[in-house]
Write a protein that holds these residues in place. Structure first.
Motif: not given
Length: 612
Positions: A425-445
Motif C-alpha cells: 500500500s501507499k502508506a507502507n511504501h511511505d514508511i519504507e521511503w522515509n526509512i530509506a532516506l534516513e539511511a543514506i550515508t555521506s562518507v565524503k563530500n
C-alpha cells in the motif's frame, strides 16, 4: 445434509482460528498437549516436525512456480499433518493469490484430520531477502542500522508483519541476528544490522517487537552466528575456528540478549571445530569433517538450550543446502539433527515432482523406523512435537480451541480482498521511503552534492533495473518542488566495463555519478570506477561514487569528490504506482539519488567499521 453443513461450519471456524488466537484460558492446556502427543502415531509426529516447501512443480521446461495447489499436493497435505510449510517468491506472485494459496493449504491440512493448523513461514527479512512479490520491500537491515534509530527496525517489521498476517503467513524467518564482522562474508552482508553486536541486539529486539505486534512469530538466524564466514552454506560447508569463549564476546551477544523473546531460532550449517568435536565422513570428499551447528548437540542443546535458556522451537536451516545435502546422507543428517536438539526440519525432501512425493513416503517411514529402532531418541521427538504444539497453542492454532492458551497477539484475519489493499500500500511504501532516506550515508563530500539543477550529470550504472530507480527519484524530486531538468541528465547502463568508452560517455558532464555494487570481497570494476574518477577530473567535473550494496567499497576511491552509501542495489522492474501490483521496488538507490540532488540531507552513519 446437516452433517455436511456442520463440517463446513467447523472447517470455516478452524480456518478462522489460524487468524484469531483464543480468548479463553485452559489451565490444563499443557496436559492436553501432552495427551495429543501421546496419542499421535510415530509417523504423524515425524510429519509435525517437518516444514517442506511446494516451491516448484514439474521438471525441465515444464517446471513452474506453485501459485495454487494441484491434486497431488492437496492429497499430500491431507495425508501428512506437517508442522508447517515454507513459502518462496514462486508462491507469492500476487497478494490475493498468496492468501488463497495459504487458505487452500490450511483447508487441505484440516480436511486430513490435523489437530493443529499449519505454521506458514517465509523469509521476509526486508531489503535484499524478500519473498513477497507485491510486498513492501523495506530498505534492509544494514540500511536500518545506518539510520541509528532502533525504532526504524520496529517500523519496518511492523509493516512486514501486517503484510504477512493479512495473507495468513504466521512465521517470519527473521530477524537476522548475525554480526557482519567479516567484510568478506558472501551471504550475510547487508542482511546484518551492523558489525557491532550490541547494535544488532538492540535493533533485533525492536524488529521482533514489530512482527509480534501483528501476531507473526519470529525466528532468529543463523545460530550461533554466520557473520564471520567467507563461505556461503548454500554452496559449501563453512568453518569458524573460534572457541565458545570467543563466540560469547561477539557472535552470541545478540542471541543472548533476545533469544528468550523469540519463538524460533534457526540453526547455521557451520562447523565450529573448537566447540563441536564430533565428526562425519563426507560423502562428497570421503574426508572427515566436523559436525556443523545444525547437527551439534553441544551447540543446540548445550549452548542454546541449557546455557542460554531458549525455550522455543529450534528449526534447522534448509537441509537441501549444499553444506548438508552434499556431505551427509539424508537419514544420517536427520538422525543427527533430531538427537542434537533440532525440533523442526526445514525442507528435508524435494516435493516438486510425483517422484518427490513418493520419496517423502520413504523418508517419513524411514525416520519412523529409526525412532522405533532407538537410533533417534523418542524422548527428543516427543519433546519436539510438544514444543511445536505449545507454540501453536500460544498463537491459537490448535483445532481443539480449549487447548489454545491466552495470547496477547492481535492477528489480522487472512483475506484476499484485504490483502490487495494492505500489501504494497501507499502508506507502507511511505514508511519504507522515509526509512530509506534516513539511511543514506555521506562518507565524503568535497562540494560534490547537493547537485545544482543546472548541472549536466551522467549516471553510470551496472544493472538494467536501476534505470527506473533513477527515473522514480527524479519524479519524486519534481514532486517535492525541486525542479530537475531531465534533459541535463544522461543515464548509461554499463554492460561491459572493458568495452565502454569512458571519455566519450562522460564528455560535457559537470558531475559523474558512478554506481558500485559489491556483494562480497570480490570487486570486479575497481579499475573502471577509478578511471571514471580520473577522467572526470581531467574534464573539471565532480566524481561521485554511489556505494549501492556492501559499503566496504567506500574505502576504495579516496580520489572521488563524493561518496554515498545506500546499502541495497536492488532496482525496479517497473516504476511503482503504489498499487498492489507493484513488483520489485528497491527504495535505496532512488533515495540516494534524491539526496544527491538536494531532496533531503544525508543523515545516515556507517553501521560497520571501514578504514577510510
Amino acid at each position: 445434509m446437516r452433517k455436511r453443513l456442520a463440517f463446513v461450519l467447523s472447517l470455516l471456524l478452524t480456518i478462522a482460528t489460524v487468524a484469531s488466537p483464543a480468548c479463553a484460558v485452559n489451565v490444563h492446556a499443557k496436559g492436553g498437549i501432552e495427551q495429543l502427543v501421546s496419542d499421535m502415531p510415530v509417523e504423524q509426529k515425524v510429519a509435525q516436525m517437518i516444514m517442506p516447501s511446494f516451491r516448484y512443480w514439474g521438471t525441465g521446461d515444464s517446471k513452474k512456480g506453485v501459485t495454487e495447489l494441484n491434486d497431488q499436493q492437496k492429497a499430500t497435505l491431507m495425508k501428512y499433518n506437517f508442522g508447517g510449510i515454507i513459502l518462496f517468491g514462486q508462491n507469492t506472485q500476487e497478494a490475493a493469490q498468496t492468501t488463497e494459496l495459504v487458505n487452500a493449504m490450511q483447508k487441505a491440512n484440516i480436511q486430513g484430520g490435523a489437530k493443529s493448523s499449519l505454521l506458514i513461514s517465509i523469509d521476509q527479512e526486508g531489503g535484499y531477502i524478500t519473498r513477497l512479490q507485491t510486498g513492501t520491500q523495506m530498505p534492509g537491515n544494514m540500511a536500518i542500522g545506518a539510520t541509528g534509530d532502533p525504532e526504524n527496525a520496529f517500523r519496518a517489521a511492523n509493516v512486514i508483519g501486517k503484510e504477512l498476517a493479512v495473507q495468513g503467513i504466521n512465521v517470519d524467518f527473521a530477524p537476522v541476528m548475525d554480526v557482519n564482522n567479516n567484510p568478506e562474508n558472501p551471504i550475510i552482508g547487508v542482511r546484518s544490522f551492523s558489525d557491532n553486536p550490541n547494535k544488532v541486539a538492540e535493533f533485533g529486539q525492536r524488529y521482533i517487537d514489530g512482527l509480534h505486534s501483528n501476531g507473526v512469530m519470529t525466528a532468529l538466524k543463523h545460530f550461533p552466528g554466520h557473520g564471520d564466514t567467507a563461505t556461503d552454506s548454500h554452496t559449501g560447508l563453512p568453518l569458524i575456528d573460534k572457541t565458545y569463549d570467543e563466540l560469547k564476546k561477539l557472535e552470541l551477544i545478540p542471541y543472548t540478549a533476545v533469544a528468550k523473546k523469540s519463538d524460533f531460532v534457526m540453526t547455521a550449517h557451520i562447523q565450529y571445530p573448537k566447540i563441536e568435536t564430533g565428526t562425519y565422513i563426507s560423502k562428497l570428499t570421503g574426508e572427515k569433517i566436523n559436525l556443523p551447528a545444525t547437527l551439534s548437540k553441544t551447540i543446540l542443546t548445550g549452548i542454546l538450550r541449557n546455557d542460554m535458556g531458549f525455550d522455543g522451537v529450534i528449526v534447522t536451516d534448509a537441509l537441501d543446502m549444499d553444506a548438508i545435502a552434499k556431505h551427509f546422507d539424508k537419514m544420517d543428517a536427520t538422525t543427527l539433527a533430531i538427537n542434537a536438539g533440532a525440533n523442526m526440519l526445514l525442507m528435508p525432501v524435494d516435493l516438486s515432482t510425483e517422484d518427490g512425493l513418493k520419496n517423502l513416503d520413504d523418508y517419513i517411514s524411514g525416520v519412523a523406523a529409526k525412532i522405533n529402532a532407538g537410533d533417534i531418541s523418542i524422548d527428543a521427538v516427543n519433546e519436539s512435537v510438544t514444543r511445536i504444539l505449545k507454540m501453536k497453542a500460544k498463537y491459537g492454532l490448535l483445532v481443539d480451541d480449549s487447548l489454545n492458551t491466552v495470547s496477547k497477539w492481535s492477528r489480522m484475519q487472512p483475506s484476499p480482498v484485504m490483502a490487495e489493499k494492505v500489501v504494497g500500500s501507499k502508506a507502507n511504501h511511505d514508511i519504507e521511503w522515509n526509512i530509506a532516506l534516513e539511511a543514506i550515508t555521506s562518507v565524503k563530500n568535497d562540494k560534490a552534492f547537493p547537485i545544482a539543477t543546472d548541472k549536466k550529470v551522467v549516471i553510470l550504472y551496472p544493472s538494467e533495473s536501476q534505470l527506473n530507480s533513477f527515473k522514480y527519484a527524479l519524479d519524486k524530486l519534481n514532486e517535492s518542488g525541486i525542479k530537475i531538468n531531465k534533459n541535463n541528465i544522461s543515464m548509461i547502463y554499463i554492460e561491459d566495463y572493458e568495452g565502454f568508452n569512458i571519455t566519450q560517455g562522460i564528455t560535457g558532464a559537470d558531475v559523474v555519478i558512478c554506481l558500485s555494487a559489491i556483494y562480497s570481497a570480490e570487486v570486479n570494476n575497481k579499475n573502471f570506477i577509478t578511471n571514471v574518477i580520473s577522467e572526470a577530473h581531467k574534464n573539471n567535473a565532480k566524481a561521485i561514487v554511489l556505494s549501492a550494496q556492501l559499503p566496504y567499497d567506500t574505502a576504495l576511491y579516496p580520489e572521488a569528490d563524493g561518496i554515498v552509501a545506500c546499502y541495497n542495489a536492488r532496482g525496479m522492474t517497473d516504476i511503482p504506482s503504489f498499487d498492489p501490483n507493484t513488483k520489485q521496488y528497491g527504495p535505496n538507490v532512488p533515495a540516494a539519488i534524491y539526496v544527491l540532488f538536494g531532496g533531503a540531507k544525508a543523515k545516515g552513519v556507517l553501521p560497520v567499521f571501514i578504514q577510510l
